[in-house]
Write a protein that holds these residues in place. Structure first.
Motif, PDB file in Angstrom:
ATOM      1  N   ILE A 132      50.076  36.712  27.344  1.00 54.36           N
ATOM      2  CA  ILE A 132      51.278  36.991  26.562  1.00 54.36           C
ATOM      3  C   ILE A 132      51.074  38.296  25.796  1.00 54.36           C
ATOM      4  N   GLU A 133      52.120  39.104  25.672  1.00 53.18           N
ATOM      5  CA  GLU A 133      52.004  40.371  24.951  1.00 53.18           C
ATOM      6  C   GLU A 133      52.032  40.192  23.439  1.00 53.18           C
ATOM      7  N   ASP A 134      52.795  39.220  22.932  1.00 52.27           N
ATOM      8  CA  ASP A 134      52.904  39.018  21.489  1.00 52.27           C
ATOM      9  C   ASP A 134      51.665  38.308  20.954  1.00 52.27           C
ATOM     10  N   PRO A 135      51.242  38.603  19.696  1.00 51.21           N
ATOM     11  CA  PRO A 135      50.119  37.862  19.116  1.00 51.21           C
ATOM     12  C   PRO A 135      50.520  36.415  18.846  1.00 51.21           C
ATOM     13  N   ALA A 136      49.534  35.523  18.749  1.00 49.19           N
ATOM     14  CA  ALA A 136      49.822  34.103  18.509  1.00 49.19           C
ATOM     15  C   ALA A 136      50.581  33.907  17.205  1.00 49.19           C
ATOM     16  N   SER A 137      50.332  34.762  16.207  1.00 54.18           N
ATOM     17  CA  SER A 137      51.036  34.634  14.918  1.00 54.18           C
ATOM     18  C   SER A 137      52.544  34.822  15.079  1.00 54.18           C
ATOM     19  N   HIS A 138      52.975  35.476  16.141  1.00 58.17           N
ATOM     20  CA  HIS A 138      54.405  35.667  16.425  1.00 58.17           C
ATOM     21  C   HIS A 138      55.114  34.323  16.639  1.00 58.17           C
ATOM     22  N   PHE A 139      54.363  33.309  17.040  1.00 62.44           N
ATOM     23  CA  PHE A 139      54.934  32.006  17.354  1.00 62.44           C
ATOM     24  C   PHE A 139      54.925  31.056  16.157  1.00 62.44           C
ATOM     25  N   LYS A 140      54.468  31.532  15.000  1.00 65.19           N
ATOM     26  CA  LYS A 140      54.454  30.706  13.791  1.00 65.19           C
ATOM     27  C   LYS A 140      55.871  30.257  13.467  1.00 65.19           C
ATOM     28  N   GLY A 141      56.024  28.980  13.221  1.00 66.42           N
ATOM     29  CA  GLY A 141      57.337  28.430  12.888  1.00 66.42           C
ATOM     30  C   GLY A 141      58.165  28.034  14.097  1.00 66.42           C
ATOM     31  N   ARG A 142      57.746  28.417  15.298  1.00 68.85           N
ATOM     32  CA  ARG A 142      58.496  28.070  16.512  1.00 68.85           C
ATOM     33  C   ARG A 142      58.015  26.775  17.131  1.00 68.85           C
ATOM     34  N   GLY A 143      56.904  26.247  16.607  1.00 70.47           N
ATOM     35  CA  GLY A 143      56.349  24.997  17.102  1.00 70.47           C
ATOM     36  C   GLY A 143      55.197  24.586  16.209  1.00 70.47           C
ATOM     37  N   PRO A 144      54.719  23.356  16.356  1.00 76.93           N
ATOM     38  CA  PRO A 144      53.629  22.895  15.495  1.00 76.93           C
ATOM     39  C   PRO A 144      52.310  23.589  15.819  1.00 76.93           C
ATOM     40  N   TYR A 145      51.476  23.725  14.791  1.00 77.09           N
ATOM     41  CA  TYR A 145      50.126  24.243  14.962  1.00 77.09           C
ATOM     42  C   TYR A 145      49.234  23.032  15.205  1.00 77.09           C
ATOM     43  N   VAL A 146      48.470  23.030  16.297  1.00 76.98           N
ATOM     44  CA  VAL A 146      47.724  21.833  16.695  1.00 76.98           C
ATOM     45  C   VAL A 146      46.266  22.161  17.011  1.00 76.98           C
ATOM     46  N   ARG A 147      45.448  21.103  17.037  1.00 75.62           N
ATOM     47  CA  ARG A 147      44.067  21.179  17.513  1.00 75.62           C
ATOM     48  C   ARG A 147      43.903  20.130  18.601  1.00 75.62           C
ATOM     49  N   ILE A 148      43.387  20.528  19.771  1.00 74.47           N
ATOM     50  CA  ILE A 148      43.132  19.594  20.865  1.00 74.47           C
ATOM     51  C   ILE A 148      41.967  18.696  20.444  1.00 74.47           C
TER      52      ILE A 148
END
Length: 196
Positions: A132-148
């Protein structure tokens, strides 16, 4: 991020040069192994290249082959100083340097706990990985932050977001962002959003 003997860096080259460069690294490492067997103390990095299965049809027969993907990244394991020395000592044959972070202006360090699950997925099912071109921080607020919580991806953290009608785990590996598909197959815990 700590820079230990088990951390990873990578070199980035033109996609059409990856195969030749991997062969050159294999030849150099084989020569270093021979020197080590003779009692000399040498640094031999482990390396990893993302491969994929390709179906080849020829006349009436069909066979599958493993081929290096053309992403242009070759991952090397070791301390940053050891990797820099390895690349500079073999610079005529490997005319590349470690990839640098655009944020810190230092070589990128990928911790082993992130690299191991990435290598396992890349080896067993490379179709799950998307860059993906965007950094992961770009997705903040668009879905939950999780740990496998278990399985081969245990310990990875990122955002679960919908990309092209599929839920994916979006995380950073070095300064690159990847999205892992079929994430709903993996058990995870929802965490509070990290401060960015």
């Amino acid at each position: 991020m700590t820079d230990g003997a088990d951390s990873w860096g990578f070199i980035y080259c033109r996609a059409n040069k990856v195969g030749d460069l991997v062969k050159e690294i294999e030849n150099i490492c084989e020569g270093l192994r021979m020197r080590a067997l003779a009692g000399e103390h040498v640094f031999i990095p482990h390396y990893f290249v993302h491969k994929q299965t390709k179906v080849v049809k020829k006349h009436a027969s069909v066979r599958e082959t493993m081929e290096i993907t053309r992403i242009g990244m070759i991952f090397l394991q070791g301390r940053t100083e050891d990797l820099k020395r390895f690349l500079s000592e073999h610079s005529p044959l490997i005319p590349y340097h470690l990839a640098y972070s655009i944020i810190t202006h230092k070589p990128m360090i990928i911790p082993n706990y992130q690299m191991q699950p990435f290598m396992q997925v890349a080896t067993t099912d490379p179709t799950r990985i998307e860059y993906i071109e965007d950094p992961a921080s770009h997705f903040k607020g668009r879905g939950p932050y999780v740990r496998i919580t278990s399985g081969p991806l245990k310990g990875l953290e990122g955002y679960v977001v919908r990309i092209r009608k599929s839920r994916r785990l979006v995380l950073d590996i070095g300064d690159y962002t990847i999205a892992l598909g079929r994430i709903l197959d993996e058990p995870y815990d929802v965490l509070p959003d990290p401060e960015t």
